[in-house]
Design a protein around this motif. Structure first.
Motif, mmCIF file in Angstrom:
data_model
loop_
_atom_site.group_PDB
_atom_site.id
_atom_site.type_symbol
_atom_site.label_atom_id
_atom_site.label_comp_id
_atom_site.label_asym_id
_atom_site.label_seq_id
_atom_site.Cartn_x
_atom_site.Cartn_y
_atom_site.Cartn_z
ATOM 1 N N GLU A 22 0.837 -1.202 0.000
ATOM 2 C CA GLU A 22 0.000 0.000 0.000
ATOM 3 C C GLU A 22 0.874 1.256 0.000
ATOM 4 O OE1 GLU A 22 -0.369 -2.481 2.342
ATOM 5 O OE2 GLU A 22 -1.991 -3.446 1.243
ATOM 6 N N GLU A 23 1.978 1.212 0.724
ATOM 7 C CA GLU A 23 2.909 2.344 0.759
ATOM 8 C C GLU A 23 3.617 2.481 -0.586
ATOM 9 O OE1 GLU A 23 4.141 2.191 5.463
ATOM 10 O OE2 GLU A 23 5.273 0.969 4.041
ATOM 11 N N ALA A 24 4.035 1.364 -1.159
ATOM 12 C CA ALA A 24 4.743 1.386 -2.440
ATOM 13 C C ALA A 24 3.855 1.940 -3.549
ATOM 14 C CB ALA A 24 5.224 -0.014 -2.798
ATOM 15 N N LYS A 25 2.578 1.625 -3.524
ATOM 16 C CA LYS A 25 1.645 2.102 -4.542
ATOM 17 C C LYS A 25 1.404 3.601 -4.445
ATOM 18 C CE LYS A 25 -1.038 -2.168 -4.581
ATOM 19 N NZ LYS A 25 -2.356 -2.732 -4.266
ATOM 20 N N ALA A 26 1.645 4.181 -3.290
ATOM 21 C CA ALA A 26 1.296 5.583 -3.037
ATOM 22 C C ALA A 26 2.409 6.573 -3.385
ATOM 23 C CB ALA A 26 0.907 5.748 -1.569
ATOM 24 N N VAL A 27 3.515 6.113 -3.937
ATOM 25 C CA VAL A 27 4.643 7.015 -4.176
ATOM 26 C C VAL A 27 4.891 7.206 -5.665
ATOM 27 C CG1 VAL A 27 5.727 6.426 -1.991
ATOM 28 C CG2 VAL A 27 6.387 5.198 -4.046
ATOM 29 N N ASP A 28 5.557 8.304 -5.985
ATOM 30 C CA ASP A 28 5.919 8.586 -7.373
ATOM 31 C C ASP A 28 7.112 7.752 -7.824
ATOM 32 O OD1 ASP A 28 3.958 10.586 -7.569
ATOM 33 O OD2 ASP A 28 5.323 12.104 -6.816
ATOM 34 N N VAL A 29 8.081 7.578 -6.935
ATOM 35 C CA VAL A 29 9.302 6.851 -7.267
ATOM 36 C C VAL A 29 9.674 5.960 -6.091
ATOM 37 C CG1 VAL A 29 11.753 7.033 -7.859
ATOM 38 C CG2 VAL A 29 10.149 8.771 -8.686
ATOM 39 N N LEU A 30 9.863 4.688 -6.355
ATOM 40 C CA LEU A 30 10.288 3.754 -5.311
ATOM 41 C C LEU A 30 11.676 3.238 -5.658
ATOM 42 C CD1 LEU A 30 9.666 2.139 -2.725
ATOM 43 C CD2 LEU A 30 8.779 0.340 -4.211
ATOM 44 N N ILE A 31 12.593 3.396 -4.708
ATOM 45 C CA ILE A 31 13.966 2.933 -4.872
ATOM 46 C C ILE A 31 14.211 1.842 -3.836
ATOM 47 C CG2 ILE A 31 16.398 3.573 -4.788
ATOM 48 C CD1 ILE A 31 15.362 6.519 -5.213
ATOM 49 N N ILE A 32 14.650 0.692 -4.284
ATOM 50 C CA ILE A 32 14.996 -0.389 -3.366
ATOM 51 C C ILE A 32 16.507 -0.450 -3.264
ATOM 52 C CG2 ILE A 32 14.977 -2.883 -2.998
ATOM 53 C CD1 ILE A 32 12.173 -2.937 -4.133
ATOM 54 N N VAL A 33 17.001 -0.487 -2.051
ATOM 55 C CA VAL A 33 18.442 -0.561 -1.805
ATOM 56 C C VAL A 33 18.763 -1.988 -1.372
ATOM 57 C CG1 VAL A 33 20.375 0.318 -0.438
ATOM 58 C CG2 VAL A 33 18.509 1.867 -1.123
ATOM 59 N N GLU A 34 19.675 -2.624 -2.106
ATOM 60 C CA GLU A 34 20.097 -3.992 -1.804
ATOM 61 C C GLU A 34 21.537 -3.994 -1.310
ATOM 62 O OE1 GLU A 34 17.722 -6.544 -5.178
ATOM 63 O OE2 GLU A 34 19.785 -5.953 -5.578
ATOM 64 N N ARG A 35 21.828 -4.919 -0.414
ATOM 65 C CA ARG A 35 23.212 -5.125 0.031
ATOM 66 C C ARG A 35 23.430 -6.630 0.139
ATOM 67 N NH1 ARG A 35 27.308 -1.955 1.794
ATOM 68 N NH2 ARG A 35 28.855 -2.946 3.112
ATOM 69 N N ALA A 36 24.421 -7.136 -0.568
ATOM 70 C CA ALA A 36 24.719 -8.564 -0.563
ATOM 71 C C ALA A 36 25.013 -9.047 0.853
ATOM 72 C CB ALA A 36 25.917 -8.848 -1.461
ATOM 73 N N GLY A 37 24.486 -10.208 1.179
ATOM 74 C CA GLY A 37 24.751 -10.818 2.472
ATOM 75 C C GLY A 37 23.877 -10.313 3.609
ATOM 76 N N VAL A 38 22.958 -9.400 3.306
ATOM 77 C CA VAL A 38 22.070 -8.873 4.344
ATOM 78 C C VAL A 38 20.698 -9.506 4.152
ATOM 79 C CG1 VAL A 38 20.964 -6.813 5.285
ATOM 80 C CG2 VAL A 38 23.332 -6.705 4.491
ATOM 81 N N SER A 39 20.176 -10.087 5.210
ATOM 82 C CA SER A 39 18.870 -10.734 5.132
ATOM 83 C C SER A 39 17.928 -10.106 6.157
ATOM 84 C CB SER A 39 19.024 -12.234 5.375
ATOM 85 O OG SER A 39 19.629 -12.460 6.625
ATOM 86 N N PRO A 40 16.637 -10.383 6.037
ATOM 87 C CA PRO A 40 15.675 -9.839 6.990
ATOM 88 C C PRO A 40 16.033 -10.229 8.430
ATOM 89 C CG PRO A 40 14.547 -10.842 5.141
ATOM 90 C CD PRO A 40 15.998 -11.184 5.011
ATOM 91 N N VAL A 41 15.708 -9.340 9.352
ATOM 92 C CA VAL A 41 16.027 -9.602 10.755
ATOM 93 C C VAL A 41 14.949 -10.421 11.456
ATOM 94 C CG1 VAL A 41 17.516 -7.597 10.991
ATOM 95 C CG2 VAL A 41 15.080 -7.384 11.490
ATOM 96 N N SER A 42 13.790 -10.578 10.813
ATOM 97 C CA SER A 42 12.728 -11.388 11.407
ATOM 98 C C SER A 42 11.840 -11.936 10.295
ATOM 99 C CB SER A 42 11.897 -10.559 12.393
ATOM 100 O OG SER A 42 11.008 -9.708 11.693
ATOM 101 N N GLU A 43 10.892 -12.752 10.674
ATOM 102 C CA GLU A 43 9.934 -13.333 9.732
ATOM 103 C C GLU A 43 8.689 -12.466 9.573
ATOM 104 O OE1 GLU A 43 10.402 -16.130 7.888
ATOM 105 O OE2 GLU A 43 12.434 -16.143 8.702
ATOM 106 N N HIS A 44 8.655 -11.314 10.222
ATOM 107 C CA HIS A 44 7.488 -10.421 10.172
ATOM 108 C C HIS A 44 7.223 -9.977 8.731
ATOM 109 C CE1 HIS A 44 5.056 -6.802 10.804
ATOM 110 N NE2 HIS A 44 4.623 -7.463 11.866
ATOM 111 N N ALA A 45 5.961 -9.795 8.379
ATOM 112 C CA ALA A 45 5.575 -9.411 7.018
ATOM 113 C C ALA A 45 6.270 -8.136 6.554
ATOM 114 C CB ALA A 45 4.062 -9.239 6.943
ATOM 115 N N SER A 46 6.565 -7.238 7.456
ATOM 116 C CA SER A 46 7.207 -5.972 7.077
ATOM 117 C C SER A 46 8.656 -6.152 6.638
ATOM 118 C CB SER A 46 7.143 -4.978 8.237
ATOM 119 O OG SER A 46 7.939 -5.423 9.311
ATOM 120 N N GLU A 47 9.234 -7.314 6.893
ATOM 121 C CA GLU A 47 10.618 -7.591 6.495
ATOM 122 C C GLU A 47 10.711 -8.235 5.110
ATOM 123 O OE1 GLU A 47 13.488 -6.816 8.114
ATOM 124 O OE2 GLU A 47 12.278 -5.741 9.568
#
Length: 85
Positions: A22-47
């Motif tokens: 819902e947040e992603a749909k509401a913006v003009d430009v969405l930039i995703i930042v990736e970093r190799a070797g970094v994974s989610p800190v939890s299983e929560h949907a927001s991760e």
């Protein structure tokens, strides 16, 4: 996580965190930042950023130094603001 840019009254607003579709749909430009070797800190949907990729306008690889990331981020920001990206 994503970075959200929204234009408001002729200004650019940067939202440093987008976690849900819902947040992603509401913006003009969405930039995703990736970093190799970094994974989610939890299983929560927001991760789970995978659903957000379909809304991404840009994906930035953050695998170098902080200086390299800063330079790439500034260049992308300028291109977006100037309407070139």
């Amino acid at each position: 996580a994503g970075i959200r840019l929204a234009r408001s009254a002729g200004k650019v607003v940067v939202m440093p965190d987008v976690r849900f579709e819902e947040e992603a749909k509401a913006v003009d430009v969405l930039i995703i930042v990736e970093r190799a070797g970094v994974s989610p800190v939890s299983e929560h949907a927001s991760e789970n950023v995978l659903p957000l990729y379909k809304y991404a306008h840009h994906i930035v690889k953050n695998n170098g130094s902080i200086e390299q990331f800063w330079e790439e981020s500034q260049n992308l920001y300028r291109r977006i603001v100037d309407g070139r990206a």
